[in-house]
Design a protein around this motif. Structure first.
Motif, short mmCIF file in Angstrom:
data_model
loop_
_atom_site.label_atom_id
_atom_site.label_comp_id
_atom_site.label_asym_id
_atom_site.label_seq_id
_atom_site.Cartn_x
_atom_site.Cartn_y
_atom_site.Cartn_z
N CYS A 147 -7.00 9.37 0.27
CA CYS A 147 -7.68 9.30 1.56
C CYS A 147 -8.18 7.88 1.83
N ASP A 148 -8.77 7.25 0.84
CA ASP A 148 -9.26 5.87 1.00
C ASP A 148 -8.12 4.90 1.31
N LEU A 149 -6.98 5.09 0.64
CA LEU A 149 -5.82 4.22 0.91
C LEU A 149 -5.34 4.40 2.35
N HIS A 150 -5.29 5.63 2.80
CA HIS A 150 -4.88 5.88 4.19
C HIS A 150 -5.86 5.25 5.17
N ARG A 151 -7.13 5.35 4.89
CA ARG A 151 -8.13 4.75 5.79
C ARG A 151 -7.99 3.24 5.82
N GLU A 152 -7.70 2.62 4.67
CA GLU A 152 -7.49 1.16 4.63
C GLU A 152 -6.33 0.74 5.52
N TYR A 158 -5.45 7.37 10.04
CA TYR A 158 -6.55 8.32 10.07
C TYR A 158 -6.08 9.77 10.05
N ALA A 193 -5.27 10.49 6.45
CA ALA A 193 -6.53 10.57 5.70
C ALA A 193 -7.20 11.92 5.95
N LYS A 204 0.81 -1.21 0.00
CA LYS A 204 0.00 0.00 0.00
C LYS A 204 0.85 1.26 0.00
N TYR A 254 -9.11 11.99 -2.90
CA TYR A 254 -10.02 11.04 -2.26
C TYR A 254 -9.54 9.60 -2.40
N LYS A 255 -8.88 9.28 -3.50
CA LYS A 255 -8.30 7.95 -3.64
C LYS A 255 -7.20 7.75 -2.59
#
Length: 99
Positions: free
Chosen positions: A72-77, A81, A84, A41, A69-70
């Motif tokens: 942000c989604d990777l960071h959340r995965e 946080y 993100a 990741k 936003y892509k």
């Protein structure tokens, strides 16, 4: 294409700039496409940052936001946080600049 633009009387400068821009974009997008199937990741985040920075550099705000936003989604995965939230803050700063 670059060679043809350089030889053209009217397209020498603008054609060369266009071809260079497209080459840079394609390099980043091909890297992004290749790495999105990677398990690492960190590599995915790095490629996403490269693409979003490119769009910011050429002032394509809507594409820049899409890749924010892509990211942000990777960071959340990855349960990152804070990172993100920082990506969302970058978008919020753009909104603040508009008003």
């Amino acid at each position: 294409l670059l060679e043809h633009c350089r030889k053209h009387k009217y397209l020498a400068r603008t054609g060369e700039n266009f071809v260079t821009l497209v080459v840079r974009l394609l390099e980043r997008l091909l890297d992004y496409r290749t790495i999105m199937h990677d398990e690492n990741k960190e590599n995915r985040m790095s490629c996403t940052v490269n693409v979003l920075n490119f769009y910011k550099e050429i002032d394509r705000e809507e594409m820049y936001i899409r890749y924010l936003y892509k990211l942000c989604d990777l960071h959340r995965e990855c349960d990152n946080y804070t990172e993100a939230a920082y990506t969302l803050l970058l978008h919020a700063k753009l909104l603040k600049a508009l008003y």
